[in-house]
Design a protein around this motif. Structure first.
Motif, mmCIF file in Angstrom:
data_model
loop_
_atom_site.group_PDB
_atom_site.id
_atom_site.type_symbol
_atom_site.label_atom_id
_atom_site.label_comp_id
_atom_site.label_asym_id
_atom_site.label_seq_id
_atom_site.Cartn_x
_atom_site.Cartn_y
_atom_site.Cartn_z
ATOM 1 N N SER A 96 -2.748 -16.098 2.706
ATOM 2 C CA SER A 96 -3.837 -16.503 1.834
ATOM 3 C C SER A 96 -3.335 -16.616 0.401
ATOM 4 C CB SER A 96 -4.988 -15.495 1.891
ATOM 5 O OG SER A 96 -5.989 -15.783 0.933
ATOM 6 N N GLU A 97 -3.979 -17.490 -0.383
ATOM 7 C CA GLU A 97 -3.664 -17.548 -1.805
ATOM 8 C C GLU A 97 -4.163 -16.304 -2.529
ATOM 9 O OE1 GLU A 97 -4.918 -21.155 -3.589
ATOM 10 O OE2 GLU A 97 -3.756 -22.432 -2.237
ATOM 11 N N ASN A 98 -5.113 -15.584 -1.916
ATOM 12 C CA ASN A 98 -5.527 -14.281 -2.432
ATOM 13 C C ASN A 98 -4.604 -13.228 -1.833
ATOM 14 O OD1 ASN A 98 -7.702 -15.471 -3.766
ATOM 15 N ND2 ASN A 98 -9.046 -15.223 -1.997
ATOM 16 N N VAL A 99 -3.774 -12.631 -2.650
ATOM 17 C CA VAL A 99 -2.731 -11.729 -2.153
ATOM 18 C C VAL A 99 -3.319 -10.604 -1.315
ATOM 19 C CG1 VAL A 99 -0.927 -10.113 -2.841
ATOM 20 C CG2 VAL A 99 -1.200 -12.271 -4.072
ATOM 21 N N GLU A 100 -4.477 -10.083 -1.741
ATOM 22 C CA GLU A 100 -5.058 -8.943 -1.020
ATOM 23 C C GLU A 100 -5.513 -9.318 0.381
ATOM 24 O OE1 GLU A 100 -8.455 -10.884 -3.293
ATOM 25 O OE2 GLU A 100 -6.352 -10.364 -3.680
ATOM 26 N N LYS A 101 -5.607 -10.613 0.667
ATOM 27 C CA LYS A 101 -6.040 -11.050 1.997
ATOM 28 C C LYS A 101 -4.879 -11.360 2.936
ATOM 29 C CE LYS A 101 -10.699 -12.663 1.013
ATOM 30 N NZ LYS A 101 -11.697 -13.726 1.252
ATOM 31 N N ILE A 102 -3.648 -11.230 2.456
ATOM 32 C CA ILE A 102 -2.492 -11.389 3.333
ATOM 33 C C ILE A 102 -2.371 -10.136 4.196
ATOM 34 C CG2 ILE A 102 0.002 -11.687 3.438
ATOM 35 C CD1 ILE A 102 -0.165 -13.087 0.723
ATOM 36 N N THR A 103 -2.279 -10.319 5.498
ATOM 37 C CA THR A 103 -2.296 -9.183 6.410
ATOM 38 C C THR A 103 -0.888 -8.657 6.675
ATOM 39 O OG1 THR A 103 -2.210 -10.620 8.355
ATOM 40 C CG2 THR A 103 -4.397 -10.020 7.514
ATOM 41 N N ASN A 104 -0.809 -7.457 7.222
ATOM 42 C CA ASN A 104 0.450 -6.870 7.649
ATOM 43 C C ASN A 104 0.650 -7.145 9.139
ATOM 44 O OD1 ASN A 104 1.108 -5.671 5.137
ATOM 45 N ND2 ASN A 104 -0.325 -4.015 5.551
ATOM 46 N N PRO A 105 1.760 -7.779 9.512
ATOM 47 C CA PRO A 105 1.950 -8.203 10.901
ATOM 48 C C PRO A 105 2.433 -7.079 11.812
ATOM 49 C CG PRO A 105 3.842 -8.842 9.586
ATOM 50 C CD PRO A 105 2.858 -8.216 8.632
ATOM 51 N N GLY A 106 2.267 -7.307 13.111
ATOM 52 C CA GLY A 106 2.861 -6.429 14.108
ATOM 53 C C GLY A 106 1.991 -5.244 14.502
ATOM 54 N N PHE A 107 2.484 -4.502 15.483
ATOM 55 C CA PHE A 107 1.840 -3.277 15.961
ATOM 56 C C PHE A 107 2.367 -2.129 15.127
ATOM 57 C CE2 PHE A 107 1.734 0.018 19.569
ATOM 58 C CZ PHE A 107 0.484 0.448 19.195
ATOM 59 N N LYS A 108 1.467 -1.387 14.513
ATOM 60 C CA LYS A 108 1.858 -0.459 13.451
ATOM 61 C C LYS A 108 1.360 0.966 13.702
ATOM 62 C CE LYS A 108 -0.290 -3.344 10.835
ATOM 63 N NZ LYS A 108 -0.371 -4.485 11.756
ATOM 64 N N SER A 109 1.981 1.892 12.986
ATOM 65 C CA SER A 109 1.519 3.279 12.898
ATOM 66 C C SER A 109 1.336 3.627 11.418
ATOM 67 C CB SER A 109 2.515 4.244 13.536
ATOM 68 O OG SER A 109 2.571 4.066 14.939
ATOM 69 N N VAL A 110 0.591 4.706 11.164
ATOM 70 C CA VAL A 110 0.383 5.185 9.796
ATOM 71 C C VAL A 110 0.757 6.659 9.743
ATOM 72 C CG1 VAL A 110 -1.234 5.456 7.885
ATOM 73 C CG2 VAL A 110 -1.538 3.579 9.517
ATOM 74 N N TYR A 111 1.698 6.988 8.865
ATOM 75 C CA TYR A 111 2.128 8.377 8.689
ATOM 76 C C TYR A 111 1.686 8.887 7.325
ATOM 77 C CZ TYR A 111 5.113 7.829 12.775
ATOM 78 O OH TYR A 111 5.567 7.610 14.047
ATOM 79 N N ARG A 112 1.235 10.117 7.298
ATOM 80 C CA ARG A 112 0.955 10.800 6.030
ATOM 81 C C ARG A 112 2.061 11.825 5.803
ATOM 82 N NH1 ARG A 112 -5.016 11.429 5.000
ATOM 83 N NH2 ARG A 112 -4.553 9.247 4.531
ATOM 84 N N LEU A 113 2.642 11.788 4.634
ATOM 85 C CA LEU A 113 3.753 12.671 4.302
ATOM 86 C C LEU A 113 3.246 13.801 3.409
ATOM 87 C CD1 LEU A 113 6.427 9.923 3.484
ATOM 88 C CD2 LEU A 113 5.691 10.809 5.711
ATOM 89 N N TYR A 114 3.537 15.045 3.822
ATOM 90 C CA TYR A 114 3.029 16.232 3.133
ATOM 91 C C TYR A 114 4.183 17.047 2.564
ATOM 92 C CZ TYR A 114 -1.357 15.489 5.753
ATOM 93 O OH TYR A 114 -2.513 14.977 6.283
ATOM 94 N N ASP A 115 3.970 17.606 1.398
ATOM 95 C CA ASP A 115 4.924 18.538 0.801
ATOM 96 C C ASP A 115 4.959 19.821 1.628
ATOM 97 O OD1 ASP A 115 5.627 20.892 -1.081
ATOM 98 O OD2 ASP A 115 6.241 19.130 -2.243
ATOM 99 N N LYS A 116 6.163 20.254 2.021
ATOM 100 C CA LYS A 116 6.285 21.447 2.859
ATOM 101 C C LYS A 116 5.839 22.717 2.141
ATOM 102 C CE LYS A 116 9.980 20.083 6.054
ATOM 103 N NZ LYS A 116 11.360 20.384 6.503
#
Length: 476
Positions: free
Chosen positions: A346-366
């Motif tokens: 899209s010409e609107n950058v925020e509407k460009i999607t992220n391709p592929g099958f994905k995971s989401v990780y949250r990184l925590y300070d030990k």
């Protein structure tokens, strides 16, 4: 109750026309991946709260087309008859992954992914968006309001201002997940065990010759929990004095007053002094009247003497920004056993999607257990190392953030496998407690109302490279 109704046909009509089109094109059983994510946090806030997953699960479990549904579609005279026969024997066969309810979520993160026959994975779009968008919006607003209250209980009082019966019930549920102590909606107590709370309306007071008589009768009926509405006529001249007289005469086990109009800061300070001077230090003060997080924050800063809040229309409708804005986009297809990533350009950058099958990780300070950043990765990638990991900012290829001494948590969990539910929804109290715990792991700078610090949500290098390569190919 609402979730026990057959909501299969609560869908955008084009979901059905596309399903028929896929069927007639012989690609109905091709495997597709769809992601639900959102683009912007409501109220320009620093975080949002995931809610509504339990209702999505119930919807997917109950997917079926009745004879009446089939006849309705047949009457439109545009659908293939073999397609209608297929719908009559419909079975949901998709895989689903999701972020659990109560989790703080951020723009761009795939909070739900559906994988399965394209006809099915596409069809469920409308209801997934409807349920997650609404409850996440209300849970987010409730969380902000509860934070503003600074530990004082907040009751959700918005049933009569909700946009529908479903919005009232699910809104009460979402508000409780976001931290509210209870609701005015009695059905929400019956259905979900959310404490139903309430006292009297101004009409109760008007039914009697004066406030004293109205308050005394109420105290007789409710001697263990007597909260009196003192602003029907004049808070300080008649309401509070009448309440004090009744409290001293009747000595209810629990006593309080509620103020629903006027200058809250001024009235509560004056009322508190009157109650204390009468020896009623245990009498609580409840306030309501078109409150939101900003008004609550301001009256507390002004020294208002308030023990709890009742918040109605601005919570149940999230009136300051009443749209969550989640979307549902194709991210990949499978062909001959190979996954083919897909991207929306899209010409609107925020509407460009992220391709592929994905995971989401949250990184925590030990050391502190504080959340440091989220990383969206390709599902095939290894879990980020806890010793050394480079956060890659996709918006600026020169920018890096190197982390160490952290641990990673995959935020998403399996919900359905081949159409079978493999996830047991927690109780509403477990979700509420989990939400509070997860928000505690976020830095306060992210949670402030004005100009919150932007939380890192970045792509892994492999996902960024895939996206960048696909964009470059699309520009040729």
């Amino acid at each position: 109750m609402i979730e026990k109704l057959n909501l299969t046909m609560l869908t955008d009509f084009y979901e059905i026309t596309m399903a028929n089109g896929y069927f007639c094109s012989d690609i109905a059983d091709n495997t597709a991946y769809f992601d639900m994510f959102f683009r912007k946090i409501p109220d320009d806030g620093g975080y949002a709260v995931m809610a509504g997953l339990e209702q999505v699960i119930e919807y997917l479990k109950g997917l079926r087309f009745t004879e009446e549904d089939i006849e309705y579609l047949r009457s439109k005279e545009i659908f293939n008859e073999d397609f209608l026969k297929y719908l009559a024997k419909f079975e949901f066969k998709c895989d689903v992954w999701a972020v659990p309810e109560g989790t703080p979520i951020f723009p761009g993160e795939p909070v739900i992914t559906v994988r399965g026959p394209v006809m099915q994975a596409q069809f469920v779009e409308t209801m997934i968006l409807l349920l997650i968008n609404h409850q996440s919006l209300i849970a987010t607003k409730a969380s902000r309001i509860v934070r503003a209250a600074g530990g004082r209980p907040v009751m959700e009082f918005g049933t009569r201002r909700a946009h529908s019966t479903a919005a009232a019930i699910y809104g009460a549920r979402a508000a409780y997940i976001g931290g509210c102590a209870g609701t005015a909606c009695a059905v929400a107590d019956i259905e979900y065990g959310i404490p139903a709370l309430g006292t009297m309306a101004h009409s109760w007071v008007q039914m009697y010759d004066d406030e004293y008589e109205a308050f005394r009768k109420y105290a007789e009926i409710y001697p263990t929990n007597c909260v009196l509405l003192v602003d029907t006529y004049d808070v300080l001249k008649s309401g509070v004095p009448a309440a004090i007289r009744v409290f001293k005469e009747m000595k209810p086990a629990k006593m309080g007053i509620r103020i629903d109009s006027g200058d809250i800061a001024y009235l509560t300070k004056k009322a508190r002094k009157m109650l204390d001077d009468a020896g009623l230090q245990d009498c609580t003060i409840v306030v309501s009247n078109s409150l939101d997080e900003y008004i609550i924050r301001e009256v507390i800063q002004e020294g208002a003497c308030i023990d709890s809040f009742g918040v109605g229309e601005r919570l149940i409708t999230a009136s300051s920004q009443p749209v969550f804005g989640g979307v549902y986009k194709l991210s990949a297809l499978e062909k001959d056993g190979e996954m083919i990533p897909k991207i929306k350009v899209s010409e609107n950058v925020e509407k460009i999607t992220n391709p592929g099958f994905k995971s989401v990780y949250r990184l925590y300070d030990k050391d502190t257990d504080r959340a440091l950043a989220d990383v969206i990765t390709l599902d095939s990638e290894d879990v980020p190392s806890g010793d050394d990991y480079e956060i890659f900012d996709p918006s600026a290829v020169w920018k890096r953030k190197r982390l160490s001494n952290f641990y990673a948590k995959n935020l998403r969990v399996p919900i359905f496998e081949g159409g079978k539910c493999v996830y047991e929804s927690p109780s509403i109290n477990e979700i509420r407690d989990y939400c509070a715990q997860q928000l505690d792991s976020m830095w306060n700078e992210i949670k402030r109302f004005d100009n919150p610090q932007t939380y890192y949500v970045d792509l892994s290098y492999n996902l960024w490279k895939l996206k960048n390569d696909m964009l470059a190919e699309a520009r040729k």
